[in-house]
Design an enzyme around this catalytic site. Structure first.
Site, mmCIF file in Angstrom:
data_model
loop_
_atom_site.group_PDB
_atom_site.id
_atom_site.type_symbol
_atom_site.label_atom_id
_atom_site.label_comp_id
_atom_site.label_asym_id
_atom_site.label_seq_id
_atom_site.Cartn_x
_atom_site.Cartn_y
_atom_site.Cartn_z
ATOM 1 N N HIS A 59 0.828 -1.208 0.000
ATOM 2 C CA HIS A 59 0.000 0.000 0.000
ATOM 3 C C HIS A 59 0.860 1.256 0.000
ATOM 4 C CE1 HIS A 59 0.609 -0.555 4.363
ATOM 5 N NE2 HIS A 59 0.260 0.714 4.543
ATOM 6 N N HIS A 61 0.792 5.470 1.285
ATOM 7 C CA HIS A 61 0.195 6.619 1.970
ATOM 8 C C HIS A 61 0.805 7.852 1.338
ATOM 9 C CE1 HIS A 61 -1.720 4.244 5.041
ATOM 10 N NE2 HIS A 61 -0.567 3.690 5.391
ATOM 11 N N TYR A 139 11.798 3.994 0.611
ATOM 12 C CA TYR A 139 10.701 4.329 -0.300
ATOM 13 C C TYR A 139 9.800 5.405 0.301
ATOM 14 C CZ TYR A 139 12.423 -0.236 -1.654
ATOM 15 O OH TYR A 139 13.231 -1.294 -1.972
#
Length: 162
Positions: A59, A61, A139
């Site tokens: 996922h 954000h 990342y």
């Protein structure tokens, strides 16, 4: 059943969570180069500011600020997802659908709200147990913000007054 209504605010700042269908996948970090290319491409055609961003295995954000007079974050996410999926299928011959159909969005309403969501992004890899410190997760826009002097490299989630 309640019906979720997305914000229509023009030029707003928003926090997003965007998720893969397979929550056990590590596709996003395994192919982060394809994701970065996809984001750059969409950003060049439909500009937005990345305030904060973290990519986890399954996922993302992000906190984005849209240009004045623009509220179409949904189309931007749609284009990023389409382009990433196309690039992934071209590179790996992946056959299945990659993303969950929807994403979660929250309109940022104050400086404290903004700070809390930026911190949430940067602390998320620690929360999930991928690293012991934010500085060890590659990342993330955290490293950009360290270079800009907005965060100390060894930030632990607390500000001096907290």
């Amino acid at each position: 059943m309640s019906r979720y209504i997305r914000s229509k605010r023009y030029g707003g700042t928003f926090f997003f969570t965007v998720t893969l269908k397979d929550r056990h996948s590590s596709m996003l970090v395994n192919h982060v180069d394809l994701l970065r290319e996809s984001v750059r491409h969409v950003k060049s055609r439909r500009p937005f500011e990345i305030v904060a961003w973290v990519v986890l295995p399954d996922h993302i954000h992000a906190v984005w600020r849209l240009p004045k007079g623009d509220n179409d974050f949904s189309r931007r996410w749609q284009l990023i997802k389409i382009l990433f999926t196309k690039k992934l299928k071209d590179k790996t011959h992946y056959k299945s659908s990659v993303w969950q159909d929807r994403f979660w969005e929250h309109e940022i309403k104050s400086d404290n709200d903004l700070r809390a969501h930026i911190h949430y992004c940067y602390l998320n890899p620690v929360k999930h147990g991928y690293v012991l410190s934010t500085c060890n997760w590659p990342y993330s826009s955290f490293h950009r913000d360290v270079k800009l002097g907005l965060f100390d490299l060894h930030w632990n989630g607390l500000l001096p007054n907290e």
